[in-house]
Design a protein around this motif. Structure first.
Motif, PDB file in Angstrom:
ATOM      1  N   SER A 145       2.831  15.426  -7.582  1.00 12.39           N
ATOM      2  CA  SER A 145       2.482  14.408  -7.611  1.00 12.39           C
ATOM      3  C   SER A 145       1.440  14.203  -8.679  1.00 12.39           C
ATOM      4  N   ILE A 146       1.384  13.690  -9.777  1.00 13.90           N
ATOM      5  CA  ILE A 146       0.681  13.032 -10.790  1.00 13.90           C
ATOM      6  C   ILE A 146       0.231  12.376 -11.157  1.00 13.90           C
ATOM      7  N   MET A 147      -0.966  12.111 -11.657  1.00 10.13           N
ATOM      8  CA  MET A 147      -1.121  10.652 -12.030  1.00 10.13           C
ATOM      9  C   MET A 147      -0.268   9.594 -13.126  1.00 10.13           C
ATOM     10  N   HIS A 148      -0.329   9.092 -12.561  1.00 11.78           N
ATOM     11  CA  HIS A 148       0.215   8.048 -14.230  1.00 11.78           C
ATOM     12  C   HIS A 148      -1.158   7.902 -15.348  1.00 11.78           C
ATOM     13  N   SER A 149      -2.313   7.677 -14.723  1.00 15.28           N
ATOM     14  CA  SER A 149      -2.911   7.831 -16.090  1.00 15.28           C
ATOM     15  C   SER A 149      -4.825   8.125 -15.237  1.00 15.28           C
ATOM     16  N   ASN A 150      -5.353   9.202 -16.147  1.00 23.81           N
ATOM     17  CA  ASN A 150      -6.639   9.020 -15.695  1.00 23.81           C
ATOM     18  C   ASN A 150      -7.445   8.452 -15.388  1.00 23.81           C
ATOM     19  N   ASN A 151      -7.961   8.301 -14.406  1.00 26.66           N
ATOM     20  CA  ASN A 151      -8.967   7.074 -14.178  1.00 26.66           C
ATOM     21  C   ASN A 151     -10.826   7.060 -14.851  1.00 26.66           C
ATOM     22  N   GLU A 152     -10.594   7.942 -14.879  1.00 28.00           N
ATOM     23  CA  GLU A 152     -12.075   7.915 -16.166  1.00 28.00           C
ATOM     24  C   GLU A 152     -12.300   8.241 -17.532  1.00 28.00           C
ATOM     25  N   THR A 153     -10.366   8.333 -17.725  1.00 28.54           N
ATOM     26  CA  THR A 153     -10.743   8.553 -19.883  1.00 28.54           C
ATOM     27  C   THR A 153      -9.487   7.787 -19.562  1.00 28.54           C
ATOM     28  N   GLY A 154      -8.657   7.548 -19.703  1.00 27.57           N
ATOM     29  CA  GLY A 154      -7.279   6.804 -19.366  1.00 27.57           C
ATOM     30  C   GLY A 154      -6.244   7.004 -20.331  1.00 27.57           C
ATOM     31  N   THR A 155      -6.737   8.436 -20.562  1.00 30.72           N
ATOM     32  CA  THR A 155      -5.287   9.354 -20.786  1.00 30.72           C
ATOM     33  C   THR A 155      -4.434   9.967 -20.085  1.00 30.72           C
ATOM     34  N   LEU A 156      -3.448   8.754 -20.791  1.00 29.18           N
ATOM     35  CA  LEU A 156      -1.992   8.697 -19.914  1.00 29.18           C
ATOM     36  C   LEU A 156      -0.931  10.089 -19.475  1.00 29.18           C
ATOM     37  N   GLN A 157      -0.576  10.174 -18.772  1.00 30.08           N
ATOM     38  CA  GLN A 157       0.398  12.257 -18.281  1.00 30.08           C
ATOM     39  C   GLN A 157       1.592  11.726 -18.840  1.00 30.08           C
ATOM     40  N   PRO A 158       2.367  12.959 -18.858  1.00 30.11           N
ATOM     41  CA  PRO A 158       3.735  12.495 -19.405  1.00 30.11           C
ATOM     42  C   PRO A 158       4.246  12.254 -18.791  1.00 30.11           C
ATOM     43  N   ILE A 159       4.303  11.241 -17.934  1.00 29.22           N
ATOM     44  CA  ILE A 159       4.605  11.901 -16.578  1.00 29.22           C
ATOM     45  C   ILE A 159       6.987  11.586 -16.377  1.00 29.22           C
ATOM     46  N   LYS A 160       6.963  10.600 -17.373  1.00 35.44           N
ATOM     47  CA  LYS A 160       8.475  10.782 -17.584  1.00 35.44           C
ATOM     48  C   LYS A 160       9.257  12.420 -17.716  1.00 35.44           C
ATOM     49  N   GLU A 161       8.564  12.978 -18.590  1.00 30.63           N
ATOM     50  CA  GLU A 161       8.878  14.520 -18.956  1.00 30.63           C
ATOM     51  C   GLU A 161       9.050  14.858 -18.231  1.00 30.63           C
ATOM     52  N   ILE A 162       7.555  14.746 -16.920  1.00 33.25           N
ATOM     53  CA  ILE A 162       7.528  15.502 -15.303  1.00 33.25           C
ATOM     54  C   ILE A 162       8.906  15.562 -14.485  1.00 33.25           C
ATOM     55  N   GLY A 163       9.233  14.089 -14.709  1.00 33.22           N
ATOM     56  CA  GLY A 163      10.170  13.282 -14.560  1.00 33.22           C
ATOM     57  C   GLY A 163      11.554  13.885 -14.292  1.00 33.22           C
ATOM     58  N   LYS A 164      12.189  14.350 -15.205  1.00 37.24           N
ATOM     59  CA  LYS A 164      12.896  14.841 -15.538  1.00 37.24           C
ATOM     60  C   LYS A 164      12.881  16.313 -14.584  1.00 37.24           C
ATOM     61  N   ILE A 165      11.858  17.111 -14.803  1.00 40.10           N
ATOM     62  CA  ILE A 165      12.068  18.266 -14.593  1.00 40.10           C
ATOM     63  C   ILE A 165      11.983  18.299 -12.831  1.00 40.10           C
ATOM     64  N   THR A 166      11.401  17.396 -12.646  1.00 39.08           N
ATOM     65  CA  THR A 166      11.634  17.030 -10.776  1.00 39.08           C
ATOM     66  C   THR A 166      13.087  16.874 -10.641  1.00 39.08           C
ATOM     67  N   LYS A 167      13.529  16.213 -11.341  1.00 37.58           N
ATOM     68  CA  LYS A 167      15.288  16.153 -10.537  1.00 37.58           C
ATOM     69  C   LYS A 167      15.821  16.879 -10.800  1.00 37.58           C
ATOM     70  N   ARG A 168      15.929  17.735 -11.970  1.00 40.69           N
ATOM     71  CA  ARG A 168      16.236  18.913 -12.346  1.00 40.69           C
ATOM     72  C   ARG A 168      16.264  19.703 -11.437  1.00 40.69           C
ATOM     73  N   HIS A 169      15.324  19.681 -10.891  1.00 39.83           N
ATOM     74  CA  HIS A 169      14.957  21.041  -9.023  1.00 39.83           C
ATOM     75  C   HIS A 169      14.967  20.162  -8.453  1.00 39.83           C
ATOM     76  N   GLY A 170      15.086  18.687  -8.084  1.00 42.42           N
ATOM     77  CA  GLY A 170      15.430  18.158  -7.361  1.00 42.42           C
ATOM     78  C   GLY A 170      14.554  18.571  -5.873  1.00 42.42           C
ATOM     79  N   ILE A 171      12.965  17.645  -6.503  1.00 46.27           N
ATOM     80  CA  ILE A 171      11.390  17.850  -6.295  1.00 46.27           C
ATOM     81  C   ILE A 171      11.282  16.505  -6.002  1.00 46.27           C
ATOM     82  N   VAL A 172      10.859  16.321  -5.077  1.00 48.67           N
ATOM     83  CA  VAL A 172      10.667  14.440  -4.586  1.00 48.67           C
ATOM     84  C   VAL A 172       8.868  14.122  -5.861  1.00 48.67           C
ATOM     85  N   PHE A 173       9.540  13.288  -6.290  1.00 50.74           N
ATOM     86  CA  PHE A 173       7.415  13.247  -7.816  1.00 50.74           C
ATOM     87  C   PHE A 173       7.450  11.850  -7.260  1.00 50.74           C
ATOM     88  N   HIS A 174       5.890  11.560  -6.971  1.00 51.06           N
ATOM     89  CA  HIS A 174       4.735  10.911  -6.103  1.00 51.06           C
ATOM     90  C   HIS A 174       4.060  10.690  -7.950  1.00 51.06           C
TER      91      HIS A 174
END
Length: 371
Positions: A145-174
């Motif tokens: 579970s990784i936030m899409h963007s941080n509520n304090e700084t507004g920084t966007l997280q690399p969700i798409k890249e993490i999503g590829k990793i989770t799919k490769r390992h067969g892990i559910v991603f929130h």
């Protein structure tokens, strides 16, 4: 200075179109959406339409959207619901050190009942490194579970890249997209997420309503047991009034996905601050990869709270509005390695649909007078 609201990340006013959409449910549409008679059927249709509007914003099917009482409940359902249903497959969860308390505290609770949680750090911009996520994965990992963007700084997280990793390992991603939905384009298939949280009051819908995207095939244990509402995942007669409000807000957000005006206004604000205060003002978070409306800045060797108290007509936030009231350095800024003399002067200005350039100029003038 007139009253100026620059705390849209904390909560947004109701959009007039949202109020209009909800109005008929206060008088005419009072039936139970589960009832099969003349009073229930039209309410069920309104509920389904709202579900489709939410699904349309995030690129999912309406069958994959359930309504909740807000972002906190959606996060709790995602984490606890998934863990309770799937702990026979493993007991390891990965999240980040800069998550909202609505993720952190459910994780701490799950640790008390047997879960192992890895909290990964961030770089100086507040971004999670995908390779750190991959490094943390074990045979027991069942959820990330990784936030899409941080509520304090507004920084966007690399969700798409993490999503590829989770799919490769067969892990559910929130991902907790409470702060992002309605501000930047979100597509659950492009991001490769299985669970995604939306909070209504962050995108001009009422408080007390949210949604959780649950990809087909993902099984969650309900937190609220009862009759089979919301596809059997959340019992309780649906709050159609608020669901319709959220649906309308999502429809409007879909039409304004680029948020170009907000981006330009935020850039103007930052350039004015730099021109006026030079090295006395520092940007916290990523200079480009951040929400178009969010400006977290530090006034060096000042205390952010003191500055805001000196401008009582300005509504802005020091750190996260959900746990303000303390002048301790924000945990998020601490994790980013921001020094104390910089971090204590942090103010989060979050602009919104109704912010004007004149208001920004007034804020600059007000800050100039006290700094």
């Amino acid at each position: 200075m007139e009253k100026i609201y620059l705390d849209y990340n904390a909560s947004t006013p109701l959009a007039p179109e949202v109020v209009d959409a909800m109005q008929p449910l206060l008088t005419d549409f009072y039936g139970n959406p589960s009832a099969l008679h003349w009073a229930g059927s039209p309410v069920k249709e309104l509920l389904q339409n709202a579900r489709e509007q939410v699904a349309n914003l995030i690129g999912s099917s309406s069958r994959e959207v359930i309504f909740t009482s807000g972002g906190s409940e959606a996060n709790n359902l995602a984490l606890k619901g998934f863990y309770f249903k799937n702990r026979h497959k493993g007991n390891h969860i990965i999240t980040s050190k800069i998550e909202h308390p609505a993720i952190m505290n459910p994780c701490k609770f799950l640790e008390q009942i047997g879960a192992k949680v890895t909290y990964v750090g961030v770089d100086r911009y507040g971004r999670v490194l995908p390779e750190e996520i991959e490094k943390a994965i074990t045979k027991e990992t069942i959820l990330i579970s990784i936030m899409h963007s941080n509520n304090e700084t507004g920084t966007l997280q690399p969700i798409k890249e993490i999503g590829k990793i989770t799919k490769r390992h067969g892990i559910v991603f929130h991902t907790d997209a409470s702060q992002s939905a309605g501000k930047v384009t979100i597509d659950v298939n492009e991001l490769k997420v299985d669970l995604l949280t939306i909070a209504g009051h962050k995108l001009y819908a009422p408080k007390g309503i949210g949604a959780l995207f649950i990809r087909d095939g993902i099984e969650l244990e309900p937190l609220i047991h009862g009759a089979g509402h919301e596809f059997g995942i959340r019992a309780g007669t649906e709050n159609t009034l608020l669901a319709v409000g959220l649906g309308k807000a999502c429809e409007i957000a879909k039409q304004h996905e680029t948020n170009q005006r907000l981006k330009e206004l935020t850039s103007y604000f930052w350039s004015q601050l730099k021109d006026e205060f030079g090295e006395q003002v520092v940007l916290n978070g990523h200079p480009e990869l951040r929400l178009p409306n969010t400006l977290n800045v530090s006034f060096v060797r000042k205390i952010g709270q003191d500055l805001l108290l000196a401008i009582p007509n300005l509504a802005a936030s020091t750190g996260s509005a959900c746990h303000a009231g303390s002048i301790e350095l924000s945990p998020v800024l601490k994790e980013m390695g921001v020094s104390e003399d910089v971090g204590m002067g942090a103010i989060r200005f979050s602009l919104g649909r109704y912010t004007t350039k004149d208001e920004i100029n007034q804020v600059i003038f007000g800050l100039k007078k006290i700094i």
